[in-house]
Design a protein around this motif. Sequence first.
Motif, mmCIF file in Angstrom:
data_model
loop_
_atom_site.group_PDB
_atom_site.id
_atom_site.type_symbol
_atom_site.label_atom_id
_atom_site.label_comp_id
_atom_site.label_asym_id
_atom_site.label_seq_id
_atom_site.Cartn_x
_atom_site.Cartn_y
_atom_site.Cartn_z
ATOM 1 N N ILE A 142 8.623 -2.059 -17.084
ATOM 2 C CA ILE A 142 8.930 -2.277 -15.677
ATOM 3 C C ILE A 142 9.512 -1.009 -15.052
ATOM 4 C CG2 ILE A 142 10.452 -3.529 -14.094
ATOM 5 C CD1 ILE A 142 10.083 -5.992 -15.802
ATOM 6 N N ALA A 143 10.403 -0.347 -15.795
ATOM 7 C CA ALA A 143 11.006 0.890 -15.285
ATOM 8 C C ALA A 143 9.926 1.937 -15.008
ATOM 9 C CB ALA A 143 12.021 1.431 -16.281
ATOM 10 N N THR A 144 9.032 2.123 -15.979
ATOM 11 C CA THR A 144 7.962 3.114 -15.809
ATOM 12 C C THR A 144 7.124 2.802 -14.576
ATOM 13 O OG1 THR A 144 7.852 3.386 -18.186
ATOM 14 C CG2 THR A 144 5.969 4.164 -16.925
ATOM 15 N N VAL A 145 6.721 1.533 -14.453
ATOM 16 C CA VAL A 145 5.860 1.150 -13.336
ATOM 17 C C VAL A 145 6.593 1.347 -12.008
ATOM 18 C CG1 VAL A 145 4.635 -0.763 -12.272
ATOM 19 C CG2 VAL A 145 4.491 -0.425 -14.719
ATOM 20 N N CYS A 146 7.885 0.982 -11.961
ATOM 21 C CA CYS A 146 8.657 1.157 -10.726
ATOM 22 C C CYS A 146 8.714 2.626 -10.320
ATOM 23 C CB CYS A 146 10.083 0.645 -10.898
ATOM 24 S SG CYS A 146 10.209 -1.123 -10.731
ATOM 25 N N ILE A 147 8.947 3.490 -11.293
ATOM 26 C CA ILE A 147 9.074 4.922 -11.001
ATOM 27 C C ILE A 147 7.769 5.470 -10.424
ATOM 28 C CG2 ILE A 147 9.310 7.180 -12.103
ATOM 29 C CD1 ILE A 147 11.336 5.752 -14.016
ATOM 30 N N VAL A 148 6.644 5.115 -11.073
ATOM 31 C CA VAL A 148 5.359 5.597 -10.571
ATOM 32 C C VAL A 148 5.064 4.994 -9.194
ATOM 33 C CG1 VAL A 148 2.883 5.651 -10.977
ATOM 34 C CG2 VAL A 148 4.442 6.035 -12.864
ATOM 35 N N ASN A 149 5.369 3.693 -9.031
ATOM 36 C CA ASN A 149 5.128 3.046 -7.743
ATOM 37 C C ASN A 149 5.936 3.675 -6.624
ATOM 38 O OD1 ASN A 149 3.270 1.248 -8.642
ATOM 39 N ND2 ASN A 149 4.699 -0.442 -8.894
ATOM 40 N N PHE A 150 7.158 4.095 -6.941
ATOM 41 C CA PHE A 150 8.002 4.729 -5.935
ATOM 42 C C PHE A 150 7.285 5.948 -5.352
ATOM 43 C CE2 PHE A 150 11.343 7.832 -4.831
ATOM 44 C CZ PHE A 150 11.959 7.121 -3.825
ATOM 45 N N ILE A 151 6.732 6.768 -6.246
ATOM 46 C CA ILE A 151 6.036 7.971 -5.783
ATOM 47 C C ILE A 151 4.772 7.599 -5.010
ATOM 48 C CG2 ILE A 151 4.713 9.959 -6.606
ATOM 49 C CD1 ILE A 151 6.857 10.337 -8.696
ATOM 50 N N LEU A 152 4.011 6.613 -5.527
ATOM 51 C CA LEU A 152 2.775 6.226 -4.839
ATOM 52 C C LEU A 152 3.070 5.701 -3.437
ATOM 53 C CD1 LEU A 152 0.648 4.542 -7.652
ATOM 54 C CD2 LEU A 152 0.567 6.873 -6.800
ATOM 55 N N CYS A 153 4.131 4.876 -3.317
ATOM 56 C CA CYS A 153 4.463 4.315 -2.001
ATOM 57 C C CYS A 153 4.929 5.407 -1.046
ATOM 58 C CB CYS A 153 5.559 3.267 -2.123
ATOM 59 S SG CYS A 153 4.979 1.723 -2.796
ATOM 60 N N LEU A 154 5.763 6.295 -1.556
ATOM 61 C CA LEU A 154 6.288 7.381 -0.732
ATOM 62 C C LEU A 154 5.151 8.241 -0.197
ATOM 63 C CD1 LEU A 154 9.297 7.748 -0.335
ATOM 64 C CD2 LEU A 154 9.254 9.577 -1.999
ATOM 65 N N ASN A 155 4.109 8.417 -1.021
ATOM 66 C CA ASN A 155 3.005 9.289 -0.641
ATOM 67 C C ASN A 155 1.944 8.582 0.177
ATOM 68 O OD1 ASN A 155 4.336 11.110 -2.098
ATOM 69 N ND2 ASN A 155 2.782 11.407 -3.665
ATOM 70 N N ASN A 156 2.073 7.269 0.308
ATOM 71 C CA ASN A 156 1.064 6.531 1.053
ATOM 72 C C ASN A 156 1.060 6.995 2.503
ATOM 73 O OD1 ASN A 156 -0.637 4.675 2.205
ATOM 74 N ND2 ASN A 156 0.136 2.972 0.992
ATOM 75 N N PHE A 157 -0.072 7.481 2.950
ATOM 76 C CA PHE A 157 -0.179 8.026 4.298
ATOM 77 C C PHE A 157 -1.129 7.182 5.141
ATOM 78 C CE2 PHE A 157 -2.547 11.022 7.109
ATOM 79 C CZ PHE A 157 -1.524 11.290 7.985
ATOM 80 N N PHE A 158 -2.187 6.721 4.497
ATOM 81 C CA PHE A 158 -3.227 5.970 5.181
ATOM 82 C C PHE A 158 -2.666 4.704 5.833
ATOM 83 C CE2 PHE A 158 -7.152 3.654 5.708
ATOM 84 C CZ PHE A 158 -8.062 4.652 5.966
ATOM 85 N N THR A 159 -1.897 3.931 5.063
ATOM 86 C CA THR A 159 -1.376 2.656 5.555
ATOM 87 C C THR A 159 -0.499 2.812 6.803
ATOM 88 O OG1 THR A 159 -1.494 1.808 3.320
ATOM 89 C CG2 THR A 159 -0.158 0.566 4.873
ATOM 90 N N PRO A 160 0.571 3.612 6.738
ATOM 91 C CA PRO A 160 1.391 3.721 7.947
ATOM 92 C C PRO A 160 0.655 4.383 9.096
ATOM 93 C CG PRO A 160 2.153 5.256 6.274
ATOM 94 C CD PRO A 160 1.156 4.366 5.606
ATOM 95 N N LEU A 161 -0.315 5.250 8.805
ATOM 96 C CA LEU A 161 -1.021 5.930 9.894
ATOM 97 C C LEU A 161 -1.830 4.953 10.732
ATOM 98 C CD1 LEU A 161 -1.787 8.693 11.197
ATOM 99 C CD2 LEU A 161 -3.806 8.672 9.748
ATOM 100 N N PHE A 162 -2.548 4.043 10.067
ATOM 101 C CA PHE A 162 -3.449 3.176 10.810
ATOM 102 C C PHE A 162 -2.875 1.805 11.138
ATOM 103 C CE2 PHE A 162 -6.626 6.103 8.959
ATOM 104 C CZ PHE A 162 -7.132 6.568 10.159
#
Lengths: 300, 291
Positions: free
Chosen positions: A218-238
Amino acid sequence: MYPKTVKEKNYDIPVAEPRRVPLWAKKALMQFFKWTPALAVGFLIMFPLWWIFVSSITPSGELFSKPIKYWPENPTLESYRYLIENADLLKKVWDTLLIVGLSILIGMVVSVLAAFSFARFKSRGLSLAVAFLLGSMLIPDVVTARPLYDFLRQVGLYDTYTGLIILYISSIIPFSILILQNFLNDIPASIEEAALIDGCGFFQSLFYVTLPILKPAIATVCIVNFILCLNNFFTPLFYSNGISVLSTAITQLPLRDNMYAVPWDLVSAMGFIIILPIIIFVSIFQRQIMEGIMSGGVKG
Amino acid sequence: MYASKRYLIIAWLFVLPALLIRFFTTVYPIFETFRVSFFNVNLLRGINEFVGFQNYINIFQDPKMITSIKFTVIFVVGSMIGHIVLGVGLAVILNVKMAGQKVLRTIVLLPWAMPMVVIAIASKWAFNNDYGIVNDFIRWFNPGFNLDWLVHTETAWLAVIAVDLWKDVPFFAILVLAGLQFISTDMYEAAKIDGAGPIQTFFKITLPLISKNILILSIFFTMWRLTSFDIVYAMTSGGPGEDTALIAYRITTEAFTNLNTGYAASIAIVLFIVMAILSGLSMYGAKKVNY
């Protein structure tokens, strides 16, 4: 290297070659070949980041200098002050953390439950559900963008925290379920069965037996997800307009009296605000991130 | 133990939220995209009529689309060649046992961990003729150098590909590294005893053993390149002219700026079909490769 051998009267006699290059020189050469590529790679990656940092603390007038000064002569935090006062920086940081945090939290609950079911229960319907989830990963963002936008408007989720959080969750669950399910497959179900026989209820066993074992995954997945969410550009843009997270904010900075299309002083400051926490975060969690990346296809 | 009917109901309840979210955010919209692609929808002029395959026919007569397809092919092929060559090289460097290994691996993770927009928007400045870091760096060696990268078509292509490589080659390399670590050291020792040099060892042992790994990675990376959007959105806005408008960028421009949603949908469906065929074929190919 092993000494060459000379065939002579059926005896293999090792023959020492005359050493033309002294040992220390050979070792030095080895070190050179080890370190040069490593340093070159480090330089190629870190130098642009250093340049962004230096630009962000250089007074905007001095940015237009040739050649570039890589050591600021009059460092200033003016650009950062401007961002906080005029670009609503603190609100954006808060919005980002709120959306990302809640998405990871809820996404994790959803993923753990689904992964648990997929790993522990077998039925034809559930196998189909797994195939459905994996298949849905193949559908790219751009293909669904416009209808999804219209749909969100219809149901009143466009430009809302709820809408964004649902979309962020959607983007992280397939990968999270995949990793957690793999991890659960390696844990024998007999541990949970033992707990059930000992009189544990189903949910008790889930909380007190399965979850603690899952913790590292769970810790590993949370850490990777944190970066993926932070980098998400498409979703907030549109799918949002008023709510602005850091990744979209950098494209919508106010133009200060600047003749160039990109207000580099502000962009570099904003960029560094995004980059610095990532550098710290990656340095701390290097091992977990590597594990997470290697154990499943994470989109970059 | 878990086999009883009662548990199966719990299982479905647990799976349901994930299925619902994925259904409404991916499956429903793609069917909608498919449906809309047969309509001529223009929100500006208030038109909404069934036109059959007309949108699909228009794609191949639209000069902007031809430009987009051309650059997308150049971008994907160029970038993938770079990924494989540089990525394998970097993976080998990362695999060398040395003092700073952990630091180097952390540094290499950074480009992956940063948002593409930040890098792309910084690149816009980095490739500026007068004040950009790229030309400044070249001028260390060649003082008279002058070139406005993003103004000319070919150099803009190169710049976009270069930025894409900077951002994603490290990630590719880390995934290749995962494959490298599975090769047992016995192999290398055996090769050494047999008198193989480092270059021979690399081409005769390392490369064949990770080639399947690289092939599968390349499939995923190709798919991601085909839908790349952020990079041109923030770096070139499709310019100069429309020369760096990747297909994904073209779709969003048609859908959200020009409001030709039907036409945008038809391009999206074509892109999706091409991706499905490509990944299907290469998955099939990857199964055939055996070492």
